[in-house]
Design a protein around this motif. Structure first.
Motif, short mmCIF file in Angstrom:
data_model
loop_
_atom_site.label_atom_id
_atom_site.label_comp_id
_atom_site.label_asym_id
_atom_site.label_seq_id
_atom_site.Cartn_x
_atom_site.Cartn_y
_atom_site.Cartn_z
N ARG A 90 9.20 -6.75 -18.09
CA ARG A 90 8.03 -6.04 -17.59
C ARG A 90 8.17 -5.91 -16.07
O ARG A 90 8.85 -6.69 -15.44
CB ARG A 90 6.75 -6.82 -17.92
N LYS B 189 -11.32 -2.39 -10.26
CA LYS B 189 -9.96 -2.11 -10.73
C LYS B 189 -10.00 -1.21 -11.94
O LYS B 189 -10.89 -1.32 -12.78
CB LYS B 189 -9.25 -3.42 -11.08
N LYS C 258 -3.59 6.08 6.25
CA LYS C 258 -3.56 4.93 5.35
C LYS C 258 -3.69 3.68 6.20
O LYS C 258 -3.34 3.66 7.34
CB LYS C 258 -2.27 4.90 4.55
N LEU D 159 2.93 1.70 -3.13
CA LEU D 159 2.12 2.24 -4.21
C LEU D 159 1.97 3.76 -4.05
O LEU D 159 2.17 4.52 -4.99
CB LEU D 159 0.74 1.56 -4.18
N VAL D 160 1.63 4.19 -2.83
CA VAL D 160 1.48 5.62 -2.57
C VAL D 160 2.78 6.35 -2.86
O VAL D 160 2.77 7.46 -3.40
CB VAL D 160 1.04 5.85 -1.11
N LEU E 189 1.64 -2.63 -7.22
CA LEU E 189 0.28 -3.12 -7.42
C LEU E 189 0.25 -4.64 -7.46
O LEU E 189 -0.62 -5.28 -6.86
CB LEU E 189 -0.29 -2.53 -8.72
N HIS F 97 -5.51 4.90 -4.74
CA HIS F 97 -4.45 5.08 -3.75
C HIS F 97 -3.84 6.47 -3.89
O HIS F 97 -3.76 7.01 -4.99
CB HIS F 97 -3.37 4.02 -3.91
N VAL G 197 0.84 -1.20 0.00
CA VAL G 197 0.00 0.00 0.00
C VAL G 197 0.87 1.24 0.00
O VAL G 197 0.71 2.15 -0.82
CB VAL G 197 -0.95 0.00 1.22
N ARG H 78 5.13 1.69 -9.52
CA ARG H 78 3.70 1.56 -9.26
C ARG H 78 3.21 0.17 -9.64
O ARG H 78 2.51 -0.50 -8.88
CB ARG H 78 2.92 2.62 -10.06
N LEU I 107 0.52 -5.72 -4.02
CA LEU I 107 -0.73 -5.48 -3.30
C LEU I 107 -1.74 -6.56 -3.62
O LEU I 107 -2.53 -6.98 -2.76
CB LEU I 107 -1.29 -4.11 -3.69
N GLU I 108 -1.75 -7.01 -4.86
CA GLU I 108 -2.75 -8.00 -5.26
C GLU I 108 -2.29 -9.42 -4.98
O GLU I 108 -2.92 -10.38 -5.44
CB GLU I 108 -3.11 -7.77 -6.73
N ASP J 115 -3.47 -2.35 -19.26
CA ASP J 115 -2.75 -2.62 -18.02
C ASP J 115 -3.55 -2.14 -16.83
O ASP J 115 -4.19 -1.09 -16.88
CB ASP J 115 -1.40 -1.89 -18.04
N GLU J 116 -3.48 -2.88 -15.74
CA GLU J 116 -4.15 -2.42 -14.53
C GLU J 116 -3.37 -1.25 -13.94
O GLU J 116 -2.15 -1.29 -13.81
CB GLU J 116 -4.21 -3.56 -13.51
N ILE J 117 -4.10 -0.18 -13.60
CA ILE J 117 -3.45 0.99 -13.00
C ILE J 117 -3.50 0.90 -11.48
O ILE J 117 -2.51 1.11 -10.81
CB ILE J 117 -4.12 2.30 -13.45
N ASP J 118 -4.67 0.61 -10.95
CA ASP J 118 -4.81 0.60 -9.48
C ASP J 118 -6.17 -0.03 -9.14
O ASP J 118 -7.03 -0.17 -9.99
CB ASP J 118 -4.76 2.04 -8.94
N GLU J 119 -6.29 -0.38 -7.89
CA GLU J 119 -7.60 -0.70 -7.35
C GLU J 119 -8.25 0.62 -6.96
O GLU J 119 -7.56 1.56 -6.58
CB GLU J 119 -7.45 -1.60 -6.12
N LEU K 43 -12.21 2.85 -5.79
CA LEU K 43 -13.66 2.97 -5.65
C LEU K 43 -14.16 3.83 -6.79
O LEU K 43 -13.50 4.80 -7.17
CB LEU K 43 -14.03 3.71 -4.37
N GLN L 157 -11.76 6.91 -6.75
CA GLN L 157 -11.01 7.13 -5.51
C GLN L 157 -9.94 6.04 -5.44
O GLN L 157 -10.26 4.87 -5.20
CB GLN L 157 -11.97 7.04 -4.31
#
Lengths: 458, 458
Positions: free
Chosen positions: A384, B57, A458, A137-138, A150, B90, A134, A146, A153-154, B63-67, B69, B88
């Protein structure tokens, strides 16, 4: 699920001017606090469904503080797995701090740094490696960082650690099982299988350890120290590098920034530039002290750039400086090649050399290529982004690796019952250290260590 | 309702490290963009009800950027009265900027400063005075300023302006009606009524104008300039004041901050302290230039504190400095009263005088009382926070007041048909200027002026 009796609250958006600020409240009192402070049309907050938000006004509870949105989550489906409400109010310092104060006077207490995430961990939603991701990422300063955070995080990195843990646990189980056999009935293949399993795990651990360099560079940036005489062209180099690659310049936490002159990204790796001249000039000019500090920076540097003005005759000081360059991490920039060359550098064939005429914007790409070639010793720049370990993981893995090595030595000498008995505490120690990485094994000190570097909110 | 064809997007949380960042997208493409970038369990964003949020997500779109809301609003029930979604994600710079970039490549464009609020205005949800209150609230530096801005946001000030506008409109209607009468049939009471109405409106306008001082102090802070010889005790005073009253220290926009030494709150009014010695010392020491700058600061000051060391004999320079003090806004601090007094100040009976022994923490409260007594000339410190006008409102009101004065002069000389005819353009001008305050009357230049001081994302 651990239900905390106390309810915590914090402003979770950065300080400063912005359109919106958010106050998060988590715990059993979150909904009662919302009921007390928030007035909206229709049903009161605690009567509303989770996953909804509603517009209303926040009171303290007598005076109106601000207009706000209220977002509602219910345990266990929230960030912390507790009841959570968020007040999304106007940005700026006043509204959010007033709302926070109102929450505190209604029975919440200020959240410690990382405490929301700590609760997410304690309540089993994420493991420690994910929790650490977390903040990675921040604090990521490049897209590569990033993406790596991520994946962590996952659960990408957790899965690897879990696999190693499970495999090691299997070894431990086999050892226990083997110990239950009478020695003469022991199948010869079993210790052999244990040995090869340990070997396989050691290989995996070493692979993980090798990602630390990249993780370190992604998180902390590469320290690039520039040395060279005044007028060699250092500021021209800085400007040329920044002009092309300036991306995000902001604090990298946990590192002293006093002497950082500039930051820029190269292939997703943040580079932090220090000018040794700056080290000498800062403070009440004490030349000897300055040189000492410069030398220390050069020792710590991931990359050392030394610049020479080729249009000037070599003097002894310059020759000594080039002599002292570490070929593994140094680039010798021979600048002002457009002028008649009076300085000759052929005598240092091992040092990376780039010829430039920076005033004429010649050679910048070559400089970057040479920086990349040094970085590629630590990072596979063509790969990657992938999960990488942190310093905490590294310390644990080094301990695990040490135990595994001891086990290998032990079994190399003796595969009998005695060795098996001796192996039990080593396996246990390795399992504990591995378990601490993801938090299967944890104690308050470990959590304090992990979460102390988090930001508030956080 | 004005539907804009283009969809705008911006990061609406402050930059910097924090738990959460928000990207807002407003316009007809907001929901399609969410559908394209956001993946969640269940129905897609555009199929979901307004007032709901969902966890998922964000992809770019590969590509996934972030989780994140996702919050969903539907026109016209949103901040801008358009379809709005907010991601919303990270905190930190990377996730939000990557999501913003993805929104832009899906057809949104970057929002201009204040553009979300500008759309709220153009779509009729709020008027210009309320729009301005949004940034006043974000930039409020004291609870008093926050409360005043909130009242303005909720229409408190708009209502006053609207009332004045309606009253003036009524006068204009009466004038028009009167003009339709044949002159000899004109009831004598009508012009009289018009005159007394104009008089009443003028009074109201003047009342509003009087709140400008307070508004100025709340928004920009009071400029407090400290002068006095070295060693008179200026830093001790600064520390004593800050020690008690330090509250929020951050940028007050739109003011040069080069020389501000400290900021603190006194009764909800932010004070910004400038040390004239600092003015003299800064830059390449040019004494004459420094004195000139100090004099300019003293002229602009809301409060001028002059400090004297009472244990030293008076010299000519000190006597001249005290002679030059403006009694209306000056405080003479006679410091070091605990030592034998060699300096005598009885000859300036008009200047506010406070005797202190700051090293012994004596007299600080008296200093504050004297500062308050100067502030109370501009602000009723005992009153609850109330709406106050801004510089823009003041300029418009000054124009209105000027027109009203001309009308009064006109009708004082002649109440006949000719005067009535002449009054029509004056009334119209006054109505236009009044209308510009709340935005009944607006043009692009006016909106540009109002919204140019907004931050991005509001």
């Amino acid at each position: 699920m651990i239900f905390h009796d106390d309810t915590i609250a914090a402003v979770i958006t950065p300080p400063g001017e912005g359109g919106v600020a958010i106050v998060r409240v988590s715990g059993t009192k979150a909904l009662p606090i919302a009921d007390r402070l928030f007035r909206c049309a229709g049903t009161s907050p605690s009567q509303r469904g989770p996953g909804t938000f509603v517009y209303g006004k926040v009171f303290d509870p007598v005076d109106e503080i601000d207009e706000a949105l209220l977002l509602i989550w219910r345990a266990p489906r929230s960030y912390t797995c507790e009841d959570v409400v968020e007040f999304q109010c106007h940005g700026g310092p006043l509204p959010a701090s007033r709302i926070l104060r109102a929450c505190l006077s209604e029975g919440a207490r200020p959240a410690d740094p990382g405490e929301f995430t700590r609760r997410a961990f304690l309540n089993g939603r994420i493991d420690l490696v994910q929790a650490e991701a977390v903040m990675d990422l921040v604090r990521s300063h490049s897209d590569r960082a990033r993406a790596a955070a991520l994946q962590q995080l996952e659960g990408g990195l957790s899965k690897i650690f879990d696999t190693v843990y499970d495999e090691l646990m299997l070894v431990a189980a086999q050892v226990e099982a083997t110990l239950d056999f009478p020695e003469d009935e022991l199948p010869a293949s079993v210790p052999q299988k244990i040995i090869s399993e340990i070997d396989r795990i050691q290989t995996r651990v070493n692979e993980l350890l090798r990602t630390w360099n990249e993780g370190h560079l992604l998180r902390d940036g590469a320290l690039v120290v520039i040395s060279g005489k005044p007028n060699a062209g250092k500021s021209t180099l800085l400007n040329a590098l920044l002009g092309h690659d300036r991306a995000i310049v902001s604090n990298i936490p946990g590192t002293t920034r006093d002497s950082i002159e500039a930051e820029f990204l190269l292939e997703g790796i943040p580079l932090r530039l220090v000018d040794t001249a700056g080290l000498r000039d800062s403070e009440d000019f004490v030349e000897k002290e300055g040189i000492l500090r410069a030398r220390k920076y050069i020792e710590r540097a991931d990359i050392h750039i030394h610049m020479v003005d080729m249009s000037q005759l070599a003097d002894e000081e310059s020759l000594k400086a080039i002599d002292a360059l570490d070929p593994a991490k140094s680039v010798l920039i021979c600048n002002k090649m457009d002028l008649p060359v009076l300085f000759h550098v052929e005598q240092w064939p091992n040092v990376r050399r780039v010829q430039t005429a920076l005033e004429k914007i010649q050679g910048i790409n070559e400089v970057k290529e040479s920086l990349k070639s040094i970085l590629s010793g630590s990072v596979d720049l063509s790969a990657r982004p992938h999960v990488v370990i942190s310093e905490r993981h590294r310390q644990a893995l080094l301990d695990v690796s040490r135990e595994l090595k001891q086990l290998e030595t032990l079994f190399a000498e003796d595969c009998g019952d005695e060795a098996l008995v001796l192996s039990v505490p080593m396996l246990r120690e390795a399992l504990i250290r591995l378990g601490e990485v993801t938090g299967r094994e944890y104690h308050e000190d470990l959590l304090d260590q992990v979460f102390s570097s988090f930001c508030i909110g956080k």
